[in-house]
Design a protein around this motif. Structure first.
Motif, PDB file in Angstrom:
ATOM      1  N   GLY A 187      -7.843  -1.804  -3.908  1.00 52.57           N
ATOM      2  CA  GLY A 187      -6.731  -1.534  -2.994  1.00 52.57           C
ATOM      3  C   GLY A 187      -7.061  -1.812  -1.544  1.00 52.57           C
ATOM      4  N   LEU A 188      -8.317  -1.566  -1.161  1.00 48.87           N
ATOM      5  CA  LEU A 188      -8.728  -1.761   0.230  1.00 48.87           C
ATOM      6  C   LEU A 188      -9.334  -3.140   0.469  1.00 48.87           C
ATOM      7  CD1 LEU A 188     -10.405   1.705   0.896  1.00 48.87           C
ATOM      8  CD2 LEU A 188      -8.112   0.972   1.575  1.00 48.87           C
ATOM      9  N   ALA A 189      -9.539  -3.900  -0.617  1.00 48.51           N
ATOM     10  CA  ALA A 189     -10.178  -5.224  -0.533  1.00 48.51           C
ATOM     11  C   ALA A 189     -11.539  -5.118   0.150  1.00 48.51           C
ATOM     12  CB  ALA A 189      -9.274  -6.214   0.207  1.00 48.51           C
ATOM     13  N   SER A 190     -12.278  -4.075  -0.204  1.00 48.81           N
ATOM     14  CA  SER A 190     -13.598  -3.851   0.378  1.00 48.81           C
ATOM     15  C   SER A 190     -14.661  -4.003  -0.715  1.00 48.81           C
ATOM     16  CB  SER A 190     -13.678  -2.454   0.991  1.00 48.81           C
ATOM     17  OG  SER A 190     -14.965  -2.190   1.480  1.00 48.81           O
TER      18      SER A 190
ATOM     19  N   SER B 162       3.500   6.079  -1.783  1.00 49.88           N
ATOM     20  CA  SER B 162       3.604   7.221  -2.691  1.00 49.88           C
ATOM     21  C   SER B 162       4.776   8.063  -2.237  1.00 49.88           C
ATOM     22  CB  SER B 162       2.310   8.042  -2.691  1.00 49.88           C
ATOM     23  OG  SER B 162       2.033   8.531  -1.393  1.00 49.88           O
ATOM     24  N   PRO B 163       5.386   8.806  -3.159  1.00 50.47           N
ATOM     25  CA  PRO B 163       6.582   9.579  -2.825  1.00 50.47           C
ATOM     26  C   PRO B 163       6.225  10.850  -2.049  1.00 50.47           C
ATOM     27  CG  PRO B 163       6.002   9.929  -5.116  1.00 50.47           C
ATOM     28  CD  PRO B 163       5.057   8.899  -4.590  1.00 50.47           C
ATOM     29  N   GLU B 164       5.800  10.695  -0.792  1.00 54.89           N
ATOM     30  CA  GLU B 164       5.322  11.847  -0.044  1.00 54.89           C
ATOM     31  C   GLU B 164       6.358  12.368   0.941  1.00 54.89           C
ATOM     32  OE1 GLU B 164       0.603  11.845   0.360  1.00 54.89           O
ATOM     33  OE2 GLU B 164       1.568  10.294   1.551  1.00 54.89           O
ATOM     34  N   VAL B 165       6.443  13.680   0.987  1.00 53.41           N
ATOM     35  CA  VAL B 165       7.204  14.355   2.031  1.00 53.41           C
ATOM     36  C   VAL B 165       6.284  15.420   2.603  1.00 53.41           C
ATOM     37  CG1 VAL B 165       9.441  13.988   0.946  1.00 53.41           C
ATOM     38  CG2 VAL B 165       8.164  16.053   0.416  1.00 53.41           C
ATOM     39  N   ARG B 166       6.656  15.966   3.739  1.00 53.02           N
ATOM     40  CA  ARG B 166       5.887  17.073   4.306  1.00 53.02           C
ATOM     41  C   ARG B 166       6.823  18.253   4.523  1.00 53.02           C
ATOM     42  NH1 ARG B 166       6.594  16.922  10.091  1.00 53.02           N
ATOM     43  NH2 ARG B 166       7.609  14.987  10.746  1.00 53.02           N
TER      44      ARG B 166
ATOM     45  N   ILE C  71       5.786   1.963  -4.969  1.00 51.92           N
ATOM     46  CA  ILE C  71       5.472   3.187  -5.710  1.00 51.92           C
ATOM     47  C   ILE C  71       5.215   2.850  -7.178  1.00 51.92           C
ATOM     48  CG2 ILE C  71       6.447   5.354  -6.581  1.00 51.92           C
ATOM     49  CD1 ILE C  71       7.925   5.620  -3.892  1.00 51.92           C
ATOM     50  N   LEU C  72       6.086   2.018  -7.750  1.00 51.35           N
ATOM     51  CA  LEU C  72       5.934   1.641  -9.159  1.00 51.35           C
ATOM     52  C   LEU C  72       4.674   0.798  -9.371  1.00 51.35           C
ATOM     53  CD1 LEU C  72       9.666   0.781  -9.938  1.00 51.35           C
ATOM     54  CD2 LEU C  72       8.388   2.777 -10.729  1.00 51.35           C
ATOM     55  N   ALA C  73       4.354  -0.073  -8.404  1.00 49.15           N
ATOM     56  CA  ALA C  73       3.147  -0.887  -8.519  1.00 49.15           C
ATOM     57  C   ALA C  73       1.894  -0.020  -8.457  1.00 49.15           C
ATOM     58  CB  ALA C  73       3.120  -1.944  -7.416  1.00 49.15           C
ATOM     59  N   THR C  74       1.918   1.002  -7.629  1.00 47.44           N
ATOM     60  CA  THR C  74       0.775   1.923  -7.524  1.00 47.44           C
ATOM     61  C   THR C  74       0.505   2.583  -8.871  1.00 47.44           C
ATOM     62  OG1 THR C  74       1.315   2.348  -5.201  1.00 47.44           O
ATOM     63  CG2 THR C  74      -0.132   3.934  -6.296  1.00 47.44           C
ATOM     64  N   ARG C  75       1.550   2.918  -9.603  1.00 47.33           N
ATOM     65  CA  ARG C  75       1.400   3.593 -10.897  1.00 47.33           C
ATOM     66  C   ARG C  75       0.866   2.663 -11.985  1.00 47.33           C
ATOM     67  NH1 ARG C  75       6.824   7.503 -10.933  1.00 47.33           N
ATOM     68  NH2 ARG C  75       6.332   8.501  -8.923  1.00 47.33           N
TER      69      ARG C  75
ATOM     70  N   PRO D 224      -6.111  -4.336 -15.138  1.00 51.45           N
ATOM     71  CA  PRO D 224      -5.784  -5.461 -16.023  1.00 51.45           C
ATOM     72  C   PRO D 224      -4.378  -5.976 -15.713  1.00 51.45           C
ATOM     73  CG  PRO D 224      -6.576  -3.548 -17.281  1.00 51.45           C
ATOM     74  CD  PRO D 224      -6.338  -3.080 -15.883  1.00 51.45           C
ATOM     75  N   SER D 225      -4.208  -7.273 -15.815  1.00 49.92           N
ATOM     76  CA  SER D 225      -2.890  -7.859 -15.514  1.00 49.92           C
ATOM     77  C   SER D 225      -1.815  -7.304 -16.440  1.00 49.92           C
ATOM     78  CB  SER D 225      -2.955  -9.384 -15.626  1.00 49.92           C
ATOM     79  OG  SER D 225      -3.387  -9.766 -16.925  1.00 49.92           O
ATOM     80  N   SER D 226      -2.224  -6.886 -17.655  1.00 42.55           N
ATOM     81  CA  SER D 226      -1.245  -6.349 -18.606  1.00 42.55           C
ATOM     82  C   SER D 226      -0.610  -5.058 -18.091  1.00 42.55           C
ATOM     83  CB  SER D 226      -1.915  -6.078 -19.958  1.00 42.55           C
ATOM     84  OG  SER D 226      -2.994  -5.175 -19.828  1.00 42.55           O
ATOM     85  N   ASN D 227      -1.290  -4.359 -17.175  1.00 38.94           N
ATOM     86  CA  ASN D 227      -0.725  -3.130 -16.611  1.00 38.94           C
ATOM     87  C   ASN D 227       0.569  -3.411 -15.853  1.00 38.94           C
ATOM     88  OD1 ASN D 227      -3.114  -2.029 -17.536  1.00 38.94           O
ATOM     89  ND2 ASN D 227      -3.528  -0.859 -15.678  1.00 38.94           N
ATOM     90  N   PHE D 228       0.683  -4.632 -15.312  1.00 39.11           N
ATOM     91  CA  PHE D 228       1.850  -4.972 -14.493  1.00 39.11           C
ATOM     92  C   PHE D 228       2.917  -5.724 -15.280  1.00 39.11           C
ATOM     93  CE2 PHE D 228      -1.713  -4.660 -11.531  1.00 39.11           C
ATOM     94  CZ  PHE D 228      -1.175  -3.892 -10.503  1.00 39.11           C
ATOM     95  N   SER D 229       2.659  -5.997 -16.560  1.00 44.08           N
ATOM     96  CA  SER D 229       3.561  -6.886 -17.298  1.00 44.08           C
ATOM     97  C   SER D 229       4.990  -6.345 -17.355  1.00 44.08           C
ATOM     98  CB  SER D 229       3.014  -7.132 -18.710  1.00 44.08           C
ATOM     99  OG  SER D 229       2.821  -5.911 -19.393  1.00 44.08           O
TER     100      SER D 229
END
Length: 991
Positions: free
Chosen positions: A800-803, A663-667, A774-778, A726-731
């Motif tokens: 995301g955590l494969a749990s 994620s685009p994080e700064v502190r 970052i783009l994949a997370t969205r 859904p796989s379509s989210n990544f198309s």
């Protein structure tokens, strides 16, 4: 149950009455319900003139009512003027009738809750009078009388009773507030004072400001002259909607507006993989982003690809007149041309393969209207109207670009120009291009820190008011002097393990005060290790269903801004009594494992405990301690063990398919030196091995606890899931990566996706891999809290955590979800210590927990958005501050193109963690002559060429994923919607 209709009321001389209802059930059956009421004579009036009072003895007078008086509002007055009643300087000594309260609850639950909050404020003196239970004020519904007329008569009866009941010599005047002219006429015939809300408010101090706060919904189109000739389509009837949804011809979903094109919205529905496109005002049909809508699919020849243009409302409709003419077209000619241009392009060969189904809104199931922060469009504020103090229509321009302009009427237009103000939507009629609302209050001058911070909190609905007295009264009476009992025989030790001798430490971000968690590790004789995660025992201090618990439920989470923290719990708990500070004994809830050297869990146990943390490290301090080979003490050795085991745990997760997202994080590390460059405070978050150390054991604790509470609460365990997207989210991303860089994105499983992301590497540009993550997370759905009985067990999985099962246990100081999980875990381990006798029955109430989860998801998401907005605001102010202290406010840094449009691009700047829209005028060209900018857009190659008209040879080309040199500066936004608000301006520099 479909409906509950009142049929008749009956009474007898014994002080009882009965209500008869007809209940129609889901299967179509009808049953008769009779409820008996017992009427009493001892329901108090609560006047200070008599014992047991709330209302004052000498209520205040106004110009409208020169004598002291008590107010009795009817339901519609509260519906249209609740913002007025919230004003601390306007309404006192208000009698809320039970009749009115129940009707308000049925018509608007949020307003009902706001009114209940007012009745708990002792200074405001709002009193609920149970007129339906007092024999003298109970009213029977007459034959043929409507429910509304019966309720109006109940209001008049109660007012007359108060007038007759109170001592005549000292009796304040009883004033009914109603906008129903027939009710006013009947009240006056009964010798009762009755005023409209506007007439009463006109007699108060600061009447101009207060009158602006009356809802415009009651006026309908009365203020707009004759009804317009152009209309939005009518909504389908409830019967049509229900039949269509059942038949599959209509679909329900949440309406979302594109942040780049206000004329384009989407609705995700289960029947289609891709979101349905909603194009134009007519198709969106008065929907506001976030509304739950019903849509109808358009014919296939009208399907099209999403727009590739940036379209801003301000540029198309900047000259709109807020004063509505007799005929107001709901769609402007410019908007129509823009849509037609997009439709023409949709039929080109390049976009046909990307076409999505389009739809139109035919009904709104639930409005997402809220209070909006914005500013008055100065072009609509008339000076002459202000001088005459007459009410005029102006446009409120919300800060959120996804929300349309709101037409409000005000007597203080000029005073509000340049202010950040709060307003709300009241209605949106078919013949009005824009929604109609009313002014609530001013936050202060735009671009002042106080006003902009409050605006940010209000925009994301952060509960930031000080904790009320009822909450503070729940804190330990000892205050900061509270301590763990010295004697282990004290009741406070019952059910707790003494873990004070363990070498426990905490590892947190620098400056952390609310320390939720601490850890320890030590070797066992059999060669394995004992590892413990110790979490602050907040549930000891926050008891179920008291005022503090209710407040924490509402707040849901602590919100972290750059320069302040809005706590979920009072500071006494969050930063002291619960915080696992070093060298202080604290109550904890401990999860302890036996783990092999290969990081396999042999066993797990749970206990409430007392711990004594030996040290509080920052991530960097902990890393230095571990790396210092001269340190061989037991604490340091334990930290090294934790690090080794965490690395093996992480590898196991990755092997199982866990994702390493970004994620685009700064502190922000604010420097106290005023002369320093404020931009040096903005730093990209570094990830040390100790960050991962803490993360891995918190994840292990959360999964272990999740399994335990699910065993005890199979229907109501509070868990957290991350649905498989859904796989379509990544198309689209997959197509972009393949076309631009030749990478294949395999989304068949989380593990396959993780492997694909690992391969997306550009050796010349190391940040490229982070950008792709970052783009994949969205592309993914958001993780959410849920009640275990609401989903089948296979749907518990956290993608995301494969749990297979997961919850939040490790941060109860700042997350209410964790506090509930602590209560469930205490029950699951049969904790019988102090406080165990108070069992929260809500933990087994599925319906209640689902409501809590819904609020927690909302609060969690908004807290994230508020934190990011705070960073963006700080960066803008830091750039401004740099310009005031340095020779130039600009700074040249690297940026990455995240998206390309026909008339601009979106660029991400890692240095500041911000992304911005770069319009054509923000492209620097060699030998810039200041001509009109034009562009050529290649949709297949995601490439944009920008040039001055007539000078195509002097151009600047950018394409997706490209690293570009950009100049970042802060400037005051010039558009009416964003006037006074600073933005981080990004200019793409010439080659």
């Amino acid at each position: 149950m479909k409906s509950l209709k009142r049929h008749a009321l009956h009474s007898d001389s014994r002080g009882t009455a009965s209500k008869t209802f007809v209940r129609s059930t889901k299967n179509g059956r009808v049953s008769k319900v009779v409820r008996e009421l017992y009427l009493r004579h001892d329901i108090p009036c609560s006047s200070n003139l008599l014992p047991k009072f709330i209302l004052s003895q000498r209520p205040r007078a106004t110009k409208s009512v020169p004598s002291g008086h008590y107010l009795i509002p009817d339901t519609n007055v509260l519906l249209n003027g609740m913002d007025l009643f919230d004003q601390a300087d306007a309404f006192y000594d208000v009698i809320i009738l039970q009749t009115v309260l129940e009707e308000l609850k049925n018509r608007s639950l949020p307003l009902y809750n706001r009114l209940l909050a007012l009745t708990k404020n002792e200074e405001r003196r709002f009193y609920i009078f149970f007129n339906e239970f007092r024999q003298e004020t109970y009213v029977l519904r007459a034959e043929g009388e409507t429910i509304n007329d019966r309720n109006d008569r109940a209001v008049r009866r109660a007012a007359k009773w108060y007038k007759d009941h109170l001592p005549r010599k000292r009796c304040p005047e009883i004033v009914i507030l109603t906008d129903d002219q027939d009710n006013i006429r009947k009240a006056k015939s009964d010798m009762i004072t009755a005023l409209t809300l506007a007439d009463y408010v006109s007699g108060l101090e600061d009447a101009d400001r207060l009158l602006d706060m009356i809802s415009e919904a009651q006026h309908g189109s009365a203020n707009r002259g004759q009804q317009g000739d152009s209309f939005y389509p009518e909504y389908y009837t409830t019967s049509q909607v229900m039949t269509g949804i059942k038949a599959g011809t209509l679909h329900q979903g949440v309406f979302n507006v594109s942040p780049y094109n206000y004329l384009e919205g989407t609705v995700q529905v289960p029947a289609f993989e891709k979101p349905l496109l909603i194009l134009g005002r007519e198709a969106s049909n008065r929907s506001v982003s976030g509304d739950v809508v019903v849509v109808e699919i358009l014919s296939k020849d009208q399907w099209k690809a999403p727009s590739s243009r940036i379209v801003e409302e301000e540029s198309l409709n900047k000259d709109d007149n807020a004063e509505v003419e007799e005929v107001e077209a709901v769609i402007t000619e410019r908007e129509r041309r823009t849509l037609q241009e997009d439709v023409r392009k949709a039929h080109g060969s390049s976009s046909e393969t990307r076409a999505q189904p389009t739809a139109k809104v035919v009904g709104v199931v639930k409005r997402n209207w809220r209070q909006y922060v914005g500013s008055v469009d100065p072009g609509t504020a008339s000076v002459s109207s202000n001088q005459s103090r007459r009410q005029q229509a102006v446009f409120l321009l919300p800060m959120d670009k996804k929300v349309p302009k709101i037409r409000i009427r005000t007597r203080q237009a000029q005073e509000l120009v340049g202010k950040r103000i709060l307003a709300t939507i009241d209605s949106w009629d078919r013949d009005s291009r824009y929604p109609v609302g009313h002014y609530v209050r001013s936050l202060g001058d735009m671009e002042t820190k106080g006003a902009e911070t409050e605006a940010l909190l209000l925009e994301f609905d952060v509960q930031y008011r000080p904790f009320p007295k009822a909450v503070l009264d729940c804190l330990p009476s000892e205050g900061h002097d509270w301590k763990v009992p010295a004697s282990t025989s004290d009741v406070g030790w019952k059910g707790r393990k003494d873990l004070r001798e363990l070498q426990i430490c905490s590892i947190d971000p620098p400056g952390c005060q609310d320390i939720d968690d601490a850890l320890h590790a030590r070797p066992l004789p059999n060669g394995n290790f004992e590892v413990g995660v110790h979490i602050a025992d907040v549930s000891h201090f926050v008891k179920p269903n008291n005022a503090m618990d209710s407040e924490a439920t509402m707040r849901g989470t602590t919100v972290y801004l750059v320069d302040k923290r809005i706590d979920m719990l009072p500071m006494l708990l969050g930063t002291d009594l619960c915080s696992l500070k070093p060298h202080v004994e604290r109550y904890a809830f401990s999860t302890v494992w036996e783990i092999t050297p290969d990081a396999n869990v042999v066993s797990a146990s749970f206990t409430k405990s007392v711990i004594l943390s030996k040290e509080a490290f920052s991530y960097e301090q902990a890393q230095l301690r571990i790396d210092d080979r001269s340190m061989k003490d037991e604490l340091t050795q334990g930290m090294r063990t934790l690090l080794k085991l965490s690395q093996k745990l992480r590898q196991k997760r990755m092997d199982a398919g866990a994702l390493n997202l970004a994620s685009p994080e700064v502190r922000i590390e604010a420097d106290s030196e005023e002369t320093s460059d404020p931009l040096t405070d903005v730093k990209t978050k570094a990830s040390l091995a100790t960050n991962s150390l803490v993360e891995e054991f918190m994840l292990l604790a959360n999964t272990t606890v999740a399994s335990k509470i699910y065993g005890s609460f199979p229907q109501t365990a509070l868990l957290r899931r991350h649905a498989t997207p859904p796989s379509s989210n990544f198309s689209e991303l997959a197509e972009q990566l393949k076309r631009k860089r030749g990478f294949e994105l395999d989304v068949s499983s989380s593990g396959a996706l993780a492997d694909s992301l690992d391969r997306c590497v550009d050796t010349n540009h190391p940040f490229f891999n982070t950008l792709v993550r970052i783009l994949a997370t969205r592309c993914m759905t958001s993780a959410e809290y849920f009640c275990s009985g609401s989903h089948a067990e296979p749907e518990f999985r956290h993608y995301g955590l494969a749990s297979e099962i997961y919850t939040h246990f490790t941060s109860p100081i700042r997350r209410y979800a964790d506090l509930l999980v602590h209560r469930q875990l205490a029950y699951a381990i049969n904790f019988d210590g102090e406080g165990s006798q108070i069992f929260d029955e809500g933990l087994r109430n599925k319906g209640k927990l689902e409501g809590v989860c819904h609020n927690l998801n909302f609060r969690h998401r908004n807290a994230q958005l508020a934190g990011r907005a705070s960073i963006e605001y700080y960066v803008g102010q830091a750039l401004k501050g740099r310009g005031e202290k340095a020779a130039t406010a600009e700074i040249d840094v690297d940026g990455y193109v995240m998206r390309v449009f026909e008339n601009g691009a979106v660029v991400f700047v890692p240095r500041f963690g911000v992304e911005g829209l770069v319009r054509l005028d923000d492209f620097e060209l060699q030998g810039d002559k200041g001509g009109r900018r034009e562009s050529e857009y290649d949709a297949e190659e995601y490439r944009l060429k920008v040039f001055d008209k007539g000078s195509e040879s002097n151009s600047r080309c950018v394409e997706l994923f490209q690293q570009v040199n950009v100049r970042v500066s802060s400037e005051e936004r010039t558009g009416a919607r964003e006037q006074g608000k600073r933005r981080v301006r990004i200019v793409i520099l010439a080659n």
